[in-house]
Design a protein around this motif. Structure first.
Motif, PDB file in Angstrom:
ATOM      1  N   VAL A 347       0.838  -1.203   0.000  1.00 35.20           N
ATOM      2  CA  VAL A 347       0.000   0.000   0.000  1.00 35.20           C
ATOM      3  C   VAL A 347       0.869   1.248   0.000  1.00 35.20           C
ATOM      4  O   VAL A 347       0.610   2.215  -0.734  1.00 35.20           O
ATOM      5  N   SER A 348       1.935   1.225   0.805  1.00 40.85           N
ATOM      6  CA  SER A 348       2.838   2.372   0.855  1.00 40.85           C
ATOM      7  C   SER A 348       3.420   2.673  -0.511  1.00 40.85           C
ATOM      8  O   SER A 348       3.438   3.830  -0.958  1.00 40.85           O
ATOM      9  N   HIS A 349       3.890   1.647  -1.226  1.00 42.02           N
ATOM     10  CA  HIS A 349       4.479   1.878  -2.545  1.00 42.02           C
ATOM     11  C   HIS A 349       3.441   2.380  -3.547  1.00 42.02           C
ATOM     12  O   HIS A 349       3.720   3.269  -4.352  1.00 42.02           O
ATOM     13  N   ALA A 350       2.249   1.816  -3.507  1.00 43.39           N
ATOM     14  CA  ALA A 350       1.212   2.256  -4.443  1.00 43.39           C
ATOM     15  C   ALA A 350       0.842   3.713  -4.195  1.00 43.39           C
ATOM     16  O   ALA A 350       0.643   4.490  -5.144  1.00 43.39           O
ATOM     17  N   VAL A 351       0.734   4.109  -2.925  1.00 43.44           N
ATOM     18  CA  VAL A 351       0.329   5.479  -2.600  1.00 43.44           C
ATOM     19  C   VAL A 351       1.469   6.465  -2.877  1.00 43.44           C
ATOM     20  O   VAL A 351       1.235   7.549  -3.444  1.00 43.44           O
ATOM     21  N   VAL A 352       2.685   6.115  -2.499  1.00 39.16           N
ATOM     22  CA  VAL A 352       3.822   7.009  -2.762  1.00 39.16           C
ATOM     23  C   VAL A 352       4.006   7.204  -4.266  1.00 39.16           C
ATOM     24  O   VAL A 352       4.244   8.322  -4.746  1.00 39.16           O
ATOM     25  N   GLN A 353       3.872   6.124  -5.011  1.00 36.13           N
ATOM     26  CA  GLN A 353       3.965   6.230  -6.465  1.00 36.13           C
ATOM     27  C   GLN A 353       2.857   7.111  -7.013  1.00 36.13           C
ATOM     28  O   GLN A 353       3.081   7.943  -7.912  1.00 36.13           O
ATOM     29  N   MET A 367      -5.859  -4.392  -7.155  1.00 37.54           N
ATOM     30  CA  MET A 367      -5.546  -5.459  -6.210  1.00 37.54           C
ATOM     31  C   MET A 367      -4.720  -5.013  -5.009  1.00 37.54           C
ATOM     32  O   MET A 367      -4.446  -5.822  -4.116  1.00 37.54           O
ATOM     33  N   VAL A 368      -4.321  -3.753  -4.962  1.00 39.36           N
ATOM     34  CA  VAL A 368      -3.649  -3.242  -3.765  1.00 39.36           C
ATOM     35  C   VAL A 368      -4.573  -2.236  -3.075  1.00 39.36           C
ATOM     36  O   VAL A 368      -5.229  -2.566  -2.089  1.00 39.36           O
ATOM     37  N   THR A 369      -4.667  -1.026  -3.588  1.00 37.32           N
ATOM     38  CA  THR A 369      -5.489  -0.021  -2.904  1.00 37.32           C
ATOM     39  C   THR A 369      -6.976  -0.360  -2.961  1.00 37.32           C
ATOM     40  O   THR A 369      -7.690  -0.239  -1.962  1.00 37.32           O
ATOM     41  N   GLY A 370      -7.455  -0.779  -4.121  1.00 35.23           N
ATOM     42  CA  GLY A 370      -8.871  -1.120  -4.241  1.00 35.23           C
ATOM     43  C   GLY A 370      -9.237  -2.331  -3.419  1.00 35.23           C
ATOM     44  O   GLY A 370     -10.274  -2.354  -2.741  1.00 35.23           O
ATOM     45  N   ASN A 371      -8.413  -3.355  -3.461  1.00 39.29           N
ATOM     46  CA  ASN A 371      -8.627  -4.572  -2.695  1.00 39.29           C
ATOM     47  C   ASN A 371      -8.689  -4.259  -1.200  1.00 39.29           C
ATOM     48  O   ASN A 371      -9.587  -4.723  -0.484  1.00 39.29           O
ATOM     49  N   PHE A 372      -7.745  -3.448  -0.722  1.00 32.44           N
ATOM     50  CA  PHE A 372      -7.740  -3.118   0.702  1.00 32.44           C
ATOM     51  C   PHE A 372      -8.999  -2.345   1.090  1.00 32.44           C
ATOM     52  O   PHE A 372      -9.631  -2.634   2.113  1.00 32.44           O
ATOM     53  N   ALA A 373      -9.380  -1.356   0.278  1.00 34.59           N
ATOM     54  CA  ALA A 373     -10.575  -0.571   0.591  1.00 34.59           C
ATOM     55  C   ALA A 373     -11.815  -1.447   0.645  1.00 34.59           C
ATOM     56  O   ALA A 373     -12.681  -1.280   1.521  1.00 34.59           O
ATOM     57  N   LEU A 374     -11.932  -2.392  -0.278  1.00 38.62           N
ATOM     58  CA  LEU A 374     -13.094  -3.278  -0.298  1.00 38.62           C
ATOM     59  C   LEU A 374     -13.088  -4.207   0.905  1.00 38.62           C
ATOM     60  O   LEU A 374     -14.116  -4.375   1.581  1.00 38.62           O
ATOM     61  N   LEU A 375     -11.960  -4.814   1.201  1.00 36.16           N
ATOM     62  CA  LEU A 375     -11.880  -5.723   2.343  1.00 36.16           C
ATOM     63  C   LEU A 375     -12.161  -4.994   3.655  1.00 36.16           C
ATOM     64  O   LEU A 375     -12.782  -5.555   4.566  1.00 36.16           O
ATOM     65  N   ALA A 376     -11.710  -3.753   3.749  1.00 37.67           N
ATOM     66  CA  ALA A 376     -11.898  -2.986   4.984  1.00 37.67           C
ATOM     67  C   ALA A 376     -13.276  -2.357   5.090  1.00 37.67           C
ATOM     68  O   ALA A 376     -13.617  -1.783   6.130  1.00 37.67           O
ATOM     69  N   ALA A 381     -18.133   5.733  -2.084  1.00 32.56           N
ATOM     70  CA  ALA A 381     -18.141   7.106  -2.587  1.00 32.56           C
ATOM     71  C   ALA A 381     -16.816   7.797  -2.281  1.00 32.56           C
ATOM     72  O   ALA A 381     -16.308   8.576  -3.098  1.00 32.56           O
ATOM     73  N   GLN A 382     -16.245   7.510  -1.114  1.00 36.66           N
ATOM     74  CA  GLN A 382     -14.953   8.095  -0.764  1.00 36.66           C
ATOM     75  C   GLN A 382     -13.835   7.467  -1.593  1.00 36.66           C
ATOM     76  O   GLN A 382     -12.886   8.162  -1.984  1.00 36.66           O
ATOM     77  N   VAL A 383     -13.920   6.176  -1.863  1.00 35.98           N
ATOM     78  CA  VAL A 383     -12.921   5.519  -2.709  1.00 35.98           C
ATOM     79  C   VAL A 383     -12.993   6.098  -4.122  1.00 35.98           C
ATOM     80  O   VAL A 383     -11.965   6.416  -4.738  1.00 35.98           O
ATOM     81  N   THR A 403     -14.190   1.901 -10.466  1.00 38.84           N
ATOM     82  CA  THR A 403     -14.129   1.925  -9.006  1.00 38.84           C
ATOM     83  C   THR A 403     -15.397   1.374  -8.382  1.00 38.84           C
ATOM     84  O   THR A 403     -15.361   0.425  -7.592  1.00 38.84           O
ATOM     85  N   ILE A 404     -16.533   1.972  -8.703  1.00 36.64           N
ATOM     86  CA  ILE A 404     -17.805   1.583  -8.094  1.00 36.64           C
ATOM     87  C   ILE A 404     -18.161   0.142  -8.446  1.00 36.64           C
ATOM     88  O   ILE A 404     -18.614  -0.637  -7.591  1.00 36.64           O
ATOM     89  N   GLY A 405     -17.950  -0.244  -9.703  1.00 32.15           N
ATOM     90  CA  GLY A 405     -18.356  -1.564 -10.153  1.00 32.15           C
ATOM     91  C   GLY A 405     -17.283  -2.616 -10.013  1.00 32.15           C
ATOM     92  O   GLY A 405     -17.432  -3.594  -9.281  1.00 32.15           O
ATOM     93  N   MET A 406     -16.162  -2.409 -10.700  1.00 32.57           N
ATOM     94  CA  MET A 406     -15.148  -3.456 -10.755  1.00 32.57           C
ATOM     95  C   MET A 406     -14.370  -3.576  -9.449  1.00 32.57           C
ATOM     96  O   MET A 406     -14.164  -4.675  -8.939  1.00 32.57           O
ATOM     97  N   SER A 407     -13.928  -2.457  -8.892  1.00 31.87           N
ATOM     98  CA  SER A 407     -13.074  -2.493  -7.711  1.00 31.87           C
ATOM     99  C   SER A 407     -13.855  -2.717  -6.424  1.00 31.87           C
ATOM    100  O   SER A 407     -13.484  -3.559  -5.602  1.00 31.87           O
ATOM    101  N   GLN A 408     -14.953  -1.982  -6.215  1.00 27.07           N
ATOM    102  CA  GLN A 408     -15.644  -2.015  -4.923  1.00 27.07           C
ATOM    103  C   GLN A 408     -16.932  -2.835  -4.909  1.00 27.07           C
ATOM    104  O   GLN A 408     -17.568  -2.943  -3.861  1.00 27.07           O
ATOM    105  N   PHE A 409     -17.344  -3.398  -6.025  1.00 26.64           N
ATOM    106  CA  PHE A 409     -18.559  -4.208  -6.126  1.00 26.64           C
ATOM    107  C   PHE A 409     -19.764  -3.458  -5.548  1.00 26.64           C
ATOM    108  O   PHE A 409     -20.730  -4.047  -5.073  1.00 26.64           O
ATOM    109  N   ALA A 410     -19.709  -2.136  -5.590  1.00 26.77           N
ATOM    110  CA  ALA A 410     -20.790  -1.343  -5.008  1.00 26.77           C
ATOM    111  C   ALA A 410     -22.032  -1.329  -5.870  1.00 26.77           C
ATOM    112  O   ALA A 410     -23.112  -0.959  -5.396  1.00 26.77           O
TER     113      ALA A 410
END
Length: 508
Positions: A347-353, A367-376, A381-383, A403-410
């Motif tokens: 997550v650190s590398h993805a965000v710093v990049q 699979m890094v930032t999106g995956n973490f947001a979904l699991l957590a 809307a914030q994602v 984001t809404i569909g593929m990443s967060q299954f919202a």
């Protein structure tokens, strides 16, 4: 009577339908850098700079070609601050009441133009391969709107990688060959870099002064700002990177944020390149034997498959799509997404990049930032707002469904047949991030367990009623049932501790 011809910042194409319908001798082109567009989310400074610089260069090219252009700069003291306000201001100054515009890609601007107190004609945006009507015709009556079937229709329509009625190479999709990890390579060619000219430097000075507090590093800035630059970047990618794109398109390396990715999406989404011209050039490289078919097909699928499909979903679902929250997630976006401290190396590398480049490739986002947001269980809307803010190629028509569909299954499964979630094993397989992490990816429980391992099962158990009957997820739940009861309790307890730390604002 003089007509106004609106050209937006992501419509920088000489063949734009609004320009094709205009009269160069009499009509007035209106282009405007306005506060509404630079501030509706806290855009990355590099994104703002690219859009404004490309707009100014495009306006200069239009003037050189004989068009009359009324251009509003962001620091113009007379600016109204909005697109509709600038149309009204120019209409008053030039005794005009009629506007020609290519339909914007985002619902908020479509609505703004429809509500403007002017006679506005919205023309189709024919820079896409599939019109919204064509997508709706394809989608009508289908139980599942799966991208793969739409992609095959686009292949047949364009003839790309087709041998008669059959796909070249005997398969529609070579994705199985595109999941290899990457190794460091000091000789790997980087994307083409451009030095800012005087016009771009003026924009950089303005953006640095106005948006210095936004998340993101502005300098050094090496994006091109013209169609000629974009074509040079395309040539460079085809010559140096496309051959290796397929094999490592899902790979992630600490010291190589780009690998063989093209970084052409900003130019494509601004209109400096066209989707079909890119894909035809990619196909020609395969036909000439210079690149393997898995590289050519994988790249073409991203453009005529995913990109066109996402636009179709966005326009079909309407302006309320971004408010969907099928899983009822409501956790606040963690501070680490804005550069706060985290012990998770991936997550650190993805965000710093993201902070330093306004760029991360699709697997880092999914699979890094999106995956973490979904699991957590983060509020989608914030994602969505975060992705729209921080990436240089992010425009809502393509970002929101991703984001809404593929990443967060919202959206509850309109786009994806199951949520894109994984434990730390996937990240370990596709990257070198885990070796340098404070957590241990092999640990499934305990204080050093990778948070992805803990939250993965917690997510599945929280949403068991929804997903247990999914044929693609049933085996996962059976694996859970076979676990020792003590281990299951330890996993859920560890996940609860991770989420409690997030809620308290502590470092995870």
């Amino acid at each position: 009577m003089k007509r106004l011809v609106l050209v937006l910042g992501d419509q920088l194409s000489a063949g734009l339908s609004a320009l094709a319908a205009a009269d160069k001798a009499h009509d007035l082109i209106v282009m405007a850098e306005v506060a509404d567009e630079t501030g509706y989310v806290p855009h990355h400074p590099r994104k703002i700079a690219l859009v404004l610089s490309a707009m100014r260069h495009f306006a200069a090219e239009l003037e050189s070609d004989g068009w009359q252009v009324a251009y509003t700069r962001l620091d113009d003291p007379d600016s109204s601050g909005s697109i509709t306000g600038e149309l009204l201001r120019r209409a008053g100054a030039h005794d005009a009441s009629t506007v020609i515009a290519t339909t914007p890609g985002e619902w908020r601007l479509i609505r703004a133009l429809e509500d403007a107190p002017l006679s506005v004609t919205l023309l189709p945006d024919d820079r896409f391969i599939a019109s919204s009507g064509e997508f709706d015709d394809w989608a009508e009556g289908r139980k599942e709107l799966r991208m793969e079937w739409f992609y095959r229709m686009m292949r047949r329509k364009t003839g790309l990688l087709m041998e008669g009625d059959a796909p070249a190479g005997g398969k529609w999709n070579f994705d199985h060959d595109n999941r290899k990890p990457a190794a460091p390579d000091l000789f790997r060619t980087a994307p083409l870099r451009f030095e800012p000219d005087t016009m771009t430097q003026e924009v950089l000075d303005l953006v640095g002064a106005r948006f210095g507090d936004n998340f993101g590093t502005l300098l050094p800035f090496h994006y091109g700002a013209t169609r000629a630059d974009a074509l040079a970047a395309l040539d460079h990618f085809l010559r140096h990177q496309l051959a290796g794109f397929g094999d490592t398109q899902d790979a992630m390396l600490e010291g190589d944020p780009v690998l063989n990715h093209s970084l052409l999406s900003p130019y494509l989404n601004l209109g400096l390149l066209g989707p079909l011209e890119i894909c035809q050039r990619v196909e020609a490289e395969w036909q000439a034997g210079r690149v393997p078919i898995n590289a050519a097909e994988g790249y073409i699928r991203q453009i005529i498959g995913w990109r066109e499909y996402m636009r179709g979903i966005y326009l079909r679902e309407g302006p309320d799509y971004t408010a969907q929250n099928a899983l009822g997630h409501d956790r606040a976006l963690p501070a680490m997404f804005w550069g706060g401290e985290t012990h998770m190396n991936c997550v650190s590398h993805a965000v710093v990049q993201t902070r330093d480049l306004a760029y991360a490739h699709h697997i880092q986002r999914l699979m890094v930032t999106g995956n973490f947001a979904l699991l957590a269980g983060v509020d989608p809307a914030q994602v969505h707002e975060w992705y729209l803010s921080v990436y240089i190629d992010a425009f809502e028509w393509v970002e929101a469904p991703n984001t809404i569909g593929m990443s967060q299954f919202a959206d509850g499964g309109i786009i994806a047949s199951k949520p894109y979630v994984s434990s730390g094993n996937y990240i370990d397989r596709m990257s070198d991030y885990c070796a340098g992490c404070a957590y241990k990816v092999k640990d499934k429980t305990g204080p050093t367990a990778c948070p992805f391992n803990l939250l993965y099962w917690d997510f599945l158990i929280r949403h068991r009623e929804r997903f247990a009957r999914n044929p693609r997820m049933g085996p996962i739940y059976r694996t859970w049932e076979r676990m020792d009861e003590t281990r299951r309790a330890s996993v859920l307890d560890g996940a609860a501790r991770v989420l409690e730390r997030l809620d308290r604002g502590e470092t995870v």
